[in-house]
Motif scaffolding. Structure first.
Motif, mmCIF file in Angstrom:
data_model
loop_
_atom_site.group_PDB
_atom_site.id
_atom_site.type_symbol
_atom_site.label_atom_id
_atom_site.label_comp_id
_atom_site.label_asym_id
_atom_site.label_seq_id
_atom_site.Cartn_x
_atom_site.Cartn_y
_atom_site.Cartn_z
ATOM 1 N N ARG A 108 32.688 29.707 69.643
ATOM 2 C CA ARG A 108 32.801 31.171 69.652
ATOM 3 C C ARG A 108 31.500 31.863 69.277
ATOM 4 O O ARG A 108 31.381 33.069 69.429
ATOM 5 N N ARG A 109 30.528 31.106 68.812
ATOM 6 C CA ARG A 109 29.187 31.670 68.575
ATOM 7 C C ARG A 109 28.276 31.423 69.769
ATOM 8 O O ARG A 109 27.066 31.656 69.696
ATOM 9 N N GLY A 110 28.843 30.858 70.824
ATOM 10 C CA GLY A 110 28.052 30.644 72.024
ATOM 11 C C GLY A 110 27.322 29.313 72.081
ATOM 12 O O GLY A 110 26.453 29.108 72.929
ATOM 13 N N ILE A 111 27.654 28.411 71.158
ATOM 14 C CA ILE A 111 27.050 27.074 71.187
ATOM 15 C C ILE A 111 27.833 26.223 72.198
ATOM 16 O O ILE A 111 29.062 26.225 72.187
ATOM 17 N N ALA A 112 27.118 25.493 73.038
ATOM 18 C CA ALA A 112 27.785 24.672 74.056
ATOM 19 C C ALA A 112 28.399 23.426 73.421
ATOM 20 O O ALA A 112 27.865 22.889 72.442
#
Ligand code: HPA
Ligand code: ZN
Length: 338
Positions: A108-112
């Protein structure tokens, strides 16, 4: 406590089964990663950060914990965190460990998915070859999010499932009952994975019962509040379902007011399959040896009980027969020489 018992504990081969990778991020590494990634964590110094580790309950801890993990951005960050923990507990004579990672906190923080999994699994492989420590990976869903979010996270990670031994459930317990994830866990079980869930840390004995009955877990994480239901205690003793107990965590999050009040010895003496673990060692003031030593001192664990705790962890580990045999032989050889 005599120094003899401390030395006995410190040198004993150990297995850890309840440890959140994000909770192993020490303040110095957290600060280094914040600088490397130019993330403002809202604390002026390492000392100021450590001073915030004064929690009144699970929620107040999770607020700091979720804020801290924002420094994890690159594959190397996940590697460094995992390597730091594994090399640290190898010095505690931990021979096998099973660690939790919470994908939702990062996705949800945009880390893959690949960023976190590649870093964690690369460190696990390096630790095995360079330190001889083995490590299983357990992905934990955060129970404050929806069933749909858990399913979506499961699907998003399918390509990495070969690196995972099991799935678990963490996050704020009260109000987020285990049964919320019954369908998720049923699907995962059908795929052949092991299952664990945090229950009976801040939630009552009914949460422990629900984790067993509605989720069919293979181990309970914490579970200490099972004691409030005498029938449940008897059932847990009969089924020998393992409890991954974390005494210093329970003290820091005020599940118990004093370590002397902790029920780990009572549960063990009631025949439950209890193990010793550190939970979030950088936040709770101790790794495996610290947990064993402080608890031994506070509740008066005997040498035989220390041995039983360590044996229980070997038998409760999610490993194949070959590795379990190695761990068991190492532990028995240690005690035979005492
Ligand atoms: N309980 C629930 N969730 C967690 C914990 C815990 O002790 N540590 C990290 N996530
Ligand atoms: Zn935990």
């Amino acid at each position: 406590m005599t120094d003899g018992i401390r030395e006995l504990i410190e040198a004993m081969p150990k297995v850890e089964l309840h440890m959140h990778l994000e909770g192993s991020l020490e303040a110095d590494l957290l600060f280094a990663l914040a600088a490397r990634n130019r993330v403002d964590i809202g604390f002026a110094s390492e000392a100021a950060l450590r001073a915030a580790y004064d929690f009144k309950d699970l929620k107040s801890f999770l607020d700091v914990y979720y804020a801290g993990l924002r420094v994890l951005i690159t594959e190397q960050d996940f590697y460094d965190m995992t390597w730091a923990y594994l090399s640290r507990v190898r010095r505690d004579n931990v021979e096998h460990t099973e660690v939790f990672l919470a994908p939702q906190a990062h996705l949800r923080r945009g880390i893959a998915y690949g960023t976190m999994m590649d870093g964690v699994t690369r460190a696990i492989a390096d630790a095995k070859s360079r330190l001889g420590i083995t490590c299983g990976l357990i992905l934990v869903f955060q129970r404050q999010f929806s069933e749909d979010d858990a399913f979506a996270t499961l699907r998003a990670g399918e390509a990495f499932a070969g690196h995972v031994v099991g799935y678990g459930l963490g996050g704020p317990e009260v109000g987020n009952r285990p049964g919320k994830f019954a369908r998720v866990f049923a699907e995962i079980r059908a795929q052949g994975f092991k299952l664990v869930a945090h229950a009976g840390e801040e939630g009552g004995a009914d949460y422990v019962r629900e984790a067993v009955e509605a989720l069919g877990v293979d181990r309970i994480d914490h579970g200490v509040r099972c004691e409030e239901d005498g029938a449940l205690v008897q059932e847990l003793a009969a089924s020998r379902i393992p409890l991954t107990v974390c005494p210093l965590s329970n003290l820091k999050l005020r599940v118990v007011q004093r370590l002397e009040d902790h029920n780990i010895a009572r549960l063990l003496r009631a025949g439950l399959n209890v193990t010793m673990n550190s939970d979030d060692p950088s936040y709770f003031g101790g790794y495996m040896n610290d947990n064993y030593v402080a608890t031994q001192r506070a509740v008066g664990l005997t040498r035989e009980e220390i041995r039983t705790l360590a044996r229980n962890a070997v038998s409760a580990a999610f490993v194949d027969a070959t590795r379990r045999g190695e761990l068991a032989r190492s532990l028995e050889a240690y005690w035979a020489a005492r």
